[in-house]
Scaffold this active site. Structure first.
Site, short mmCIF file in Angstrom:
data_model
loop_
_atom_site.label_atom_id
_atom_site.label_comp_id
_atom_site.label_asym_id
_atom_site.label_seq_id
_atom_site.Cartn_x
_atom_site.Cartn_y
_atom_site.Cartn_z
N GLU A 1 -5.33 0.71 2.37
CA GLU A 1 -4.97 -0.31 3.36
C GLU A 1 -5.22 0.17 4.77
OE1 GLU A 1 -2.59 -2.50 6.27
OE2 GLU A 1 -2.34 -0.39 5.74
N GLU A 2 -4.94 1.43 5.03
CA GLU A 2 -5.05 1.93 6.40
C GLU A 2 -6.47 1.97 6.94
OE1 GLU A 2 -2.58 1.97 8.21
OE2 GLU A 2 -0.83 2.46 7.01
N HIS B 1 0.84 -1.20 0.00
CA HIS B 1 0.00 0.00 0.00
C HIS B 1 0.87 1.25 0.00
CE1 HIS B 1 0.44 1.20 4.31
NE2 HIS B 1 0.69 -0.10 4.47
N ASP C 1 -0.76 4.38 0.98
CA ASP C 1 -1.39 5.37 1.85
C ASP C 1 -0.76 5.29 3.24
OD1 ASP C 1 -2.66 2.82 2.24
OD2 ASP C 1 -4.35 3.81 3.22
N ASP D 1 6.61 1.81 6.94
CA ASP D 1 5.33 1.19 6.59
C ASP D 1 4.52 2.21 5.80
OD1 ASP D 1 2.99 -0.24 6.37
OD2 ASP D 1 2.40 0.07 8.44
#
Length: 156
Positions: free
Chosen positions: A153-154, A90, A92, A119
């Site tokens: 994703e978050e 990801h 984001d 991350d």
């Protein structure tokens, strides 16, 4: 007989070590783009940048737009082996708007700092550099290699 990963390791190390400056510059650029999950302008900017680099790596790229989130990018390439490889990363972050301006990328003593540096923006660049190194030594022992970069994703 195809090379084993152990046999390829010295060539991989040489290929990646020689690109430390370039890889760090890629990471700096991506970290400094405001990509909070709901920061649609920044996600759009990052997705266009990601899409261009996936193309430079030799992947054909599909762009999937979604309402209220940044685009999902699906890059694919074919090799001469049998395995189907899938990598998900990801782009984001959980950070509020303006975080890259408050805390821009910096490096100190061989360590990198900034929003998303570990991350998952660091993971995106690490994946790209591994692929670049494998391609530079002629490795294509896969049937298909797919990279998916998503921007939601978050939030699940």
């Amino acid at each position: 007989m195809p090379d084993t990963m152990i046999a390829m390791a010295p060539r991989m190390l040489a290929a990646t070590t020689g690109r430390l400056r370039e890889a760090t510059a890629l990471l700096e650029h991506l970290v400094n783009v405001d990509t909070g999950t709901h920061s649609l302008p920044g996600l759009g900017e990052a997705s266009r940048w990601l899409e261009g680099h996936l193309g430079e790596l030799g992947l054909s790229v599909e762009r999937h737009e979604s309402a209220g989130a940044g685009p999902t990018l699906v890059g694919r390439m074919s090799g001469r082996g049998q395995a189907r490889l899938l990598f998900l990363a990801h782009y984001d972050t959980v950070f509020e708007p303006g975080e890259p301006q408050r805390r821009p990328f910096r490096s100190d003593g061989g360590r990198a700092f900034g929003p998303g540096v570990a991350d998952m923006k660091g993971g995106v660049i690490t994946l790209w550099e591994a692929l670049r190194a494998l391609r530079s030594i002629g490795w294509d022992d896969f049937k298909t290699l797919t990279i998916v970069h998503n921007a939601d994703e978050e939030v699940g």
